[in-house]
Design a protein around this motif. Structure first.
Motif, PDB file in Angstrom:
ATOM      1  N   ASN A 221      57.589  77.815 101.535  1.00 21.71           N
ATOM      2  CA  ASN A 221      56.490  76.919 101.169  1.00 21.71           C
ATOM      3  C   ASN A 221      55.222  77.684 100.810  1.00 21.71           C
ATOM      4  O   ASN A 221      54.306  77.120 100.204  1.00 21.71           O
ATOM      5  CB  ASN A 221      56.188  75.950 102.314  1.00 21.71           C
ATOM      6  N   LEU A 222      55.168  78.964 101.183  1.00 21.32           N
ATOM      7  CA  LEU A 222      53.991  79.787 100.914  1.00 21.32           C
ATOM      8  C   LEU A 222      54.211  80.726  99.730  1.00 21.32           C
ATOM      9  O   LEU A 222      53.418  81.635  99.508  1.00 21.32           O
ATOM     10  CB  LEU A 222      53.633  80.608 102.166  1.00 21.32           C
ATOM     11  N   ARG A 223      55.256  80.501  98.965  1.00 19.89           N
ATOM     12  CA  ARG A 223      55.634  81.461  97.927  1.00 19.89           C
ATOM     13  C   ARG A 223      54.570  81.639  96.843  1.00 19.89           C
ATOM     14  O   ARG A 223      54.476  82.708  96.237  1.00 19.89           O
ATOM     15  CB  ARG A 223      56.961  81.064  97.277  1.00 19.89           C
ATOM     16  N   GLU A 224      53.747  80.601  96.596  1.00 20.09           N
ATOM     17  CA  GLU A 224      52.769  80.707  95.517  1.00 20.09           C
ATOM     18  C   GLU A 224      51.536  81.514  95.897  1.00 20.09           C
ATOM     19  O   GLU A 224      50.656  81.745  95.063  1.00 20.09           O
ATOM     20  CB  GLU A 224      52.361  79.310  95.031  1.00 20.09           C
ATOM     21  N   LEU A 225      51.481  81.985  97.137  1.00 18.97           N
ATOM     22  CA  LEU A 225      50.371  82.850  97.539  1.00 18.97           C
ATOM     23  C   LEU A 225      50.529  84.256  96.969  1.00 18.97           C
ATOM     24  O   LEU A 225      49.540  84.959  96.767  1.00 18.97           O
ATOM     25  CB  LEU A 225      50.265  82.928  99.061  1.00 18.97           C
ATOM     26  N   LEU A 226      51.774  84.663  96.734  1.00 20.16           N
ATOM     27  CA  LEU A 226      52.043  86.004  96.219  1.00 20.16           C
ATOM     28  C   LEU A 226      53.385  85.983  95.513  1.00 20.16           C
ATOM     29  O   LEU A 226      54.417  85.806  96.145  1.00 20.16           O
ATOM     30  CB  LEU A 226      52.054  87.017  97.385  1.00 20.16           C
ATOM     31  N   TYR A 227      53.356  86.159  94.186  1.00 18.99           N
ATOM     32  CA  TYR A 227      54.582  86.040  93.412  1.00 18.99           C
ATOM     33  C   TYR A 227      54.419  86.743  92.071  1.00 18.99           C
ATOM     34  O   TYR A 227      53.315  87.165  91.705  1.00 18.99           O
ATOM     35  CB  TYR A 227      54.939  84.562  93.189  1.00 18.99           C
ATOM     36  N   VAL A 228      55.502  86.868  91.337  1.00 18.81           N
ATOM     37  CA  VAL A 228      55.482  87.358  89.960  1.00 18.81           C
ATOM     38  C   VAL A 228      55.841  86.198  89.048  1.00 18.81           C
ATOM     39  O   VAL A 228      56.803  85.469  89.307  1.00 18.81           O
ATOM     40  CB  VAL A 228      56.457  88.538  89.772  1.00 18.81           C
ATOM     41  N   ASP A 229      55.054  86.010  87.990  1.00 12.52           N
ATOM     42  CA  ASP A 229      55.212  84.823  87.147  1.00 12.52           C
ATOM     43  C   ASP A 229      56.251  85.000  86.038  1.00 12.52           C
ATOM     44  O   ASP A 229      56.134  84.395  84.966  1.00 12.52           O
ATOM     45  CB  ASP A 229      53.869  84.406  86.547  1.00 12.52           C
ATOM     46  N   GLY A 230      57.261  85.805  86.291  1.00 15.72           N
ATOM     47  CA  GLY A 230      58.348  85.984  85.334  1.00 15.72           C
ATOM     48  C   GLY A 230      59.666  86.134  86.063  1.00 15.72           C
ATOM     49  O   GLY A 230      59.703  86.353  87.271  1.00 15.72           O
ATOM     50  N   GLY A 231      60.765  86.007  85.321  1.00 12.46           N
ATOM     51  CA  GLY A 231      62.077  86.162  85.920  1.00 12.46           C
ATOM     52  C   GLY A 231      63.163  85.772  84.955  1.00 12.46           C
ATOM     53  O   GLY A 231      62.926  85.026  83.993  1.00 12.46           O
ATOM     54  N   VAL A 232      64.359  86.280  85.197  1.00 11.16           N
ATOM     55  CA  VAL A 232      65.476  86.077  84.279  1.00 11.16           C
ATOM     56  C   VAL A 232      65.738  84.599  84.026  1.00 11.16           C
ATOM     57  O   VAL A 232      65.836  84.143  82.882  1.00 11.16           O
ATOM     58  CB  VAL A 232      66.748  86.743  84.842  1.00 11.16           C
ATOM     59  N   SER A 233      65.851  83.802  85.076  1.00 13.99           N
ATOM     60  CA  SER A 233      66.262  82.419  84.934  1.00 13.99           C
ATOM     61  C   SER A 233      65.148  81.513  84.401  1.00 13.99           C
ATOM     62  O   SER A 233      65.389  80.645  83.566  1.00 13.99           O
ATOM     63  CB  SER A 233      66.750  81.882  86.284  1.00 13.99           C
ATOM     64  N   ARG A 234      63.913  81.749  84.859  1.00 18.63           N
ATOM     65  CA  ARG A 234      62.824  80.829  84.508  1.00 18.63           C
ATOM     66  C   ARG A 234      62.149  81.152  83.182  1.00 18.63           C
ATOM     67  O   ARG A 234      61.822  80.264  82.409  1.00 18.63           O
ATOM     68  CB  ARG A 234      61.765  80.821  85.614  1.00 18.63           C
ATOM     69  N   THR A 235      61.870  82.436  82.941  1.00 18.23           N
ATOM     70  CA  THR A 235      61.068  82.787  81.766  1.00 18.23           C
ATOM     71  C   THR A 235      61.731  83.798  80.837  1.00 18.23           C
ATOM     72  O   THR A 235      61.315  83.949  79.702  1.00 18.23           O
ATOM     73  CB  THR A 235      59.702  83.357  82.190  1.00 18.23           C
ATOM     74  N   GLY A 236      62.710  84.515  81.349  1.00 12.13           N
ATOM     75  CA  GLY A 236      63.316  85.568  80.547  1.00 12.13           C
ATOM     76  C   GLY A 236      62.391  86.735  80.313  1.00 12.13           C
ATOM     77  O   GLY A 236      62.608  87.556  79.417  1.00 12.13           O
ATOM     78  N   THR A 237      61.334  86.857  81.131  1.00 10.53           N
ATOM     79  CA  THR A 237      60.378  87.952  81.020  1.00 10.53           C
ATOM     80  C   THR A 237      60.226  88.636  82.376  1.00 10.53           C
ATOM     81  O   THR A 237      60.613  88.092  83.414  1.00 10.53           O
ATOM     82  CB  THR A 237      58.999  87.450  80.578  1.00 10.53           C
ATOM     83  N   VAL A 238      59.626  89.822  82.363  1.00 12.69           N
ATOM     84  CA  VAL A 238      59.364  90.525  83.617  1.00 12.69           C
ATOM     85  C   VAL A 238      58.244  89.835  84.380  1.00 12.69           C
ATOM     86  O   VAL A 238      58.328  89.626  85.588  1.00 12.69           O
ATOM     87  CB  VAL A 238      59.001  91.998  83.343  1.00 12.69           C
ATOM     88  N   GLY A 239      57.171  89.464  83.705  1.00 14.15           N
ATOM     89  CA  GLY A 239      56.049  88.785  84.339  1.00 14.15           C
ATOM     90  C   GLY A 239      55.078  89.737  85.007  1.00 14.15           C
ATOM     91  O   GLY A 239      55.284  90.958  85.038  1.00 14.15           O
ATOM     92  N   PHE A 240      54.006  89.151  85.543  1.00 17.12           N
ATOM     93  CA  PHE A 240      52.971  89.913  86.238  1.00 17.12           C
ATOM     94  C   PHE A 240      52.804  89.397  87.661  1.00 17.12           C
ATOM     95  O   PHE A 240      53.039  88.224  87.950  1.00 17.12           O
ATOM     96  CB  PHE A 240      51.625  89.790  85.509  1.00 17.12           C
ATOM     97  N   LEU A 241      52.325  90.278  88.526  1.00 19.38           N
ATOM     98  CA  LEU A 241      52.063  89.913  89.909  1.00 19.38           C
ATOM     99  C   LEU A 241      50.838  89.005  89.982  1.00 19.38           C
ATOM    100  O   LEU A 241      49.814  89.280  89.350  1.00 19.38           O
ATOM    101  CB  LEU A 241      51.849  91.167  90.743  1.00 19.38           C
ATOM    102  N   ARG A 242      50.938  87.948  90.768  1.00 22.94           N
ATOM    103  CA  ARG A 242      49.831  87.015  91.009  1.00 22.94           C
ATOM    104  C   ARG A 242      49.636  86.851  92.516  1.00 22.94           C
ATOM    105  O   ARG A 242      50.604  86.748  93.265  1.00 22.94           O
ATOM    106  CB  ARG A 242      50.102  85.651  90.384  1.00 22.94           C
ATOM    107  N   MET A 243      48.379  86.811  92.954  1.00 23.08           N
ATOM    108  CA  MET A 243      48.127  86.748  94.388  1.00 23.08           C
ATOM    109  C   MET A 243      46.847  85.978  94.685  1.00 23.08           C
ATOM    110  O   MET A 243      45.840  86.148  93.991  1.00 23.08           O
ATOM    111  CB  MET A 243      48.005  88.165  94.970  1.00 23.08           C
ATOM    112  N   GLN A 244      46.907  85.137  95.723  1.00 28.06           N
ATOM    113  CA  GLN A 244      45.728  84.493  96.274  1.00 28.06           C
ATOM    114  C   GLN A 244      45.294  85.317  97.483  1.00 28.06           C
ATOM    115  O   GLN A 244      45.714  85.083  98.622  1.00 28.06           O
ATOM    116  CB  GLN A 244      46.036  83.049  96.663  1.00 28.06           C
ATOM    117  N   GLY A 245      44.475  86.324  97.219  1.00 24.55           N
ATOM    118  CA  GLY A 245      44.184  87.362  98.199  1.00 24.55           C
ATOM    119  C   GLY A 245      43.629  86.872  99.514  1.00 24.55           C
ATOM    120  O   GLY A 245      44.049  87.328 100.590  1.00 24.55           O
TER     121      GLY A 245
END
Length: 323
Positions: free
Chosen positions: A191-215
């Protein structure tokens, strides 16, 4: 009882050292701002064409040398990484081939910054169950490949590197006086996954993505959860904070480390610190710190060592072992 005893440690850092001043021309930031908020002074970035597996192999070779072993002595390799060379095969199998190991098995574990704690616990399970006698556990990352260089809140925090630990089965008495891993504690909350994640991936975007964080939110969860998991793992082992000789925390942020130590009522002279020189190397940070401290001769046989980490997922956990 079979115990998993540390036989050797190793680490590798890429040659390129990046000081905080590097970011001053790119971002609205300063060396003082980064130091005061994170404790980070510099970090290492992998060279072009230098992959996570390359870092892992270098760290593994050092650990094997220190343990007086060769790759064929190993039964298994477990690599903790969030930045694998490829979607598949597992980076661990690339490491296996690079070391010339033609037996046993190898696989990856992904729990972001908590990855090495999860991998160490997993390797301990292999040894306790009799599936392996010697396991090479590696944390290796090239986080510089998933940075958004316009986001000053994240790109100044992370670095690349690898650390390795070799565990070997030894018969113990089943008490807290045994050498080796005494207890582990693993946790996650999706449930806390959106605090720290990468906004890319094989299944969802087909991209590597970038790290995102709510510091700010990550910081608040980190201190509370790290202190709590450390207490639980000590309780499982029948130990108290007063028994700790060394705390080897995930090297993410000096303020988190200090806050956690204070909650545990542990003096800072019992805490291994490498964050200033390495930055946050995610799954590599604990084995890097273990190897650096081992190289410096900090650990004595019989010392109680606690490692703890928290990362994306959110996932967090701890391990207590007797050196």
């Amino acid at each position: 009882m079979r115990r998993s005893v540390v036989r050797g440690t190793g680490h590798y850092l890429p040659e390129r050292v990046v000081e905080n001043s590097y970011f001053e021309s790119m971002l609205d930031t300063t060396d003082e701002w980064i130091r005061s908020r994170t404790g980070i002074e510099r970090r290492h970035f992998a060279a072009e064409g230098e992959f996570t597996s390359d870092l892992a192999i270098a760290a593994a070779r050092q650990a094997l040398e220190r343990a007086g072993m060769v790759a064929e002595d190993l039964d298994a390799i477990v690599v903790a990484t969030s930045t694998p060379d490829l979607t598949f095969p597992a980076t661990a199998t690339i490491v296996q081939a690079g070391l010339g190991m033609q037996r046993g098995f190898a696989y990856d574990i992904q729990a972001v910054c908590a990855g090495f704690v999860f991998a160490l616990s997993n390797a301990d399970g292999l040894i306790k169950s009799g599936q392996a006698d010697r396991v090479l556990v590696i944390g290796a990352e090239t986080f510089s490949r998933i940075m958004d260089w316009t986001d000053r809140g994240t790109c100044v925090l992370f670095g690349d590197g690898a650390g390795a630990v070799i565990l070997e089965a030894v018969e113990g008495e089943g008490t807290s006086d045994d050498r080796g891993i005494l207890a582990t504690d693993l946790n996650s909350d999706g449930n806390l996954r959106e605090l720290l994640y990468v906004d890319g991936g094989v299944s969802r975007t087909g991209t590597v993505g970038f790290l995102r964080m709510q510091g700010n939110l990550v910081f608040r969860h980190a201190v509370e959860k790290l202190a709590a998991t450390a207490k639980r793992v000590l309780d499982k082992a029948g130990l108290t904070p007063g028994d700790i000789d060394w705390l080897v925390p995930h090297q993410a942020n000096l303020r988190i480390i200090v806050g956690t130590a204070q909650k545990m009522q542990l003096p800072m002279d019992k805490v291994v610190l490498t964050v200033a020189d390495h930055g946050n190397t995610s799954a590599a940070s604990i084995p890097l710190a273990l190897s650096v401290a081992d190289t410096q001769g900090k650990f004595k046989p019989g010392d109680v060592v606690v490692t703890e980490a928290i990362g994306g997922g959110m996932s967090w956990g701890s391990v207590v072992l007797r050196w």
